[in-house]
Every structure is written in structure tokens, then in C-alpha cells.
Motif scaffolding. Sequence first.
Motif: not given
Length: 208
Positions: A39, A188-190, A192, A197
Motif C-alpha cells: 500500500d 497506506g491503511p492496508q 502492516t 508507520t
Amino acid sequence: MTKDPSLDAAYALDSPDDSVRLYSAWADSYDNGFARDNDYILPEQVARHFATIGGFGPVLDVGAGTGLCGAALRARGIDPIDGTDISAEMLDVAATKDIYRTTRVENILNGLALPDGPYQGAVSSGTFTNGHVGPDGLDSVIAAVRPRGWVVISVNAAHFGATGFADKLALLEPEITDVRTTEVAIYGPQATGPHATDTALLLAFRRA
């Protein structure tokens, strides 16, 4: 974001030759592997910021890679765009997308060619980061842009602090103006995993 050995290898690069070897091997899987699976939104962040502050073409995309930032610029109607990168294989992938007017294989630390004179603006996404280009690369970018032209480059936030970007910007004060920094997410938010971060500073300025 899963742990990506190629990302770890990219952050551990020591020389331009190392970069050429890594990105030659990574080129074919970069878009559908690294960028999609992680992402990776940084190219979009850079292009959006350049458009928002009023940047326009002709633009030089420094460290263009496979054309992710160039595509985001084109989606905003910014054109023409030229691309430069240290990896011929990454630019070969970019050339299939009908994004760039021209592409050139160059090492930013050796200067950048200006076949048609300075550009109205320049962008760079993901090149000023761990294991890649430090603050000395700013000189070539500035030299590629016309007076009053906008530059927007992403600098990995940890890399910014560790390698002396603030000191370099102070030295460049006679050459640049309207300097601003904006912190943004790289992924992005997907995303991990250990780099999910990570952030970058969008460093924007005009050539004086």
C-alpha cells in the motif's frame, strides 16, 4: 505490510552500484509486488503536494523508477514530464506506461542532464531515503529547475534527521525560497509490519 526482503535490502544499500543491481532485479515485480502489496502511497503524496502548491510542467521526476509518481502527476493534468533514474530496468518498465516525454539513466550525485534547459519544476519520491541519496543530492535537483520553479521531494523522516538535511538547507538559503516541510505517511491503511508507520517529510521549495 509483510516483511519484504527487497525493502530491507534497499534500506541497506551502500553504493550506486548496489542500487543498480538491486533495482535491476526488482524492476519487474516492483509495481505488483512491493507497491501494491505494501500500500505504497508516497508517490501519490508527492504528486498531490506538487499540484496543490501550484507546480506545473515541464517537470523532472528524479528517481522516477517505474513511473508511479509520474503517473500520479499525469492524472492531475501535469505535463510534460521527463524521468531520470539510476536503473535502466526500472525506466524500461516506466516506458511501457506512456507517462514520460523522455527518460534518462543518470546518477543524481553526478549531476543531471538538461537537454532542453532547466525545468519548471521537479519532484522526487522515495529517492532521498535510507541507503539511497542524502542531502548532497539537492544540488543537482536545484540546478535542474528554473528560478521560481517548485521542487517537491520526499525525504524519509529518520533519514532527514540522521544525515544532515537541516544543515544542508541552511547552506542553501541563498539558492532557495518558500521552504516548507509536511510530514506524510509512506504507506497506506492496508500496510502492516515493521515499516507500516514510517513517515516522510515532503520538502517543498522554490529555486530563488
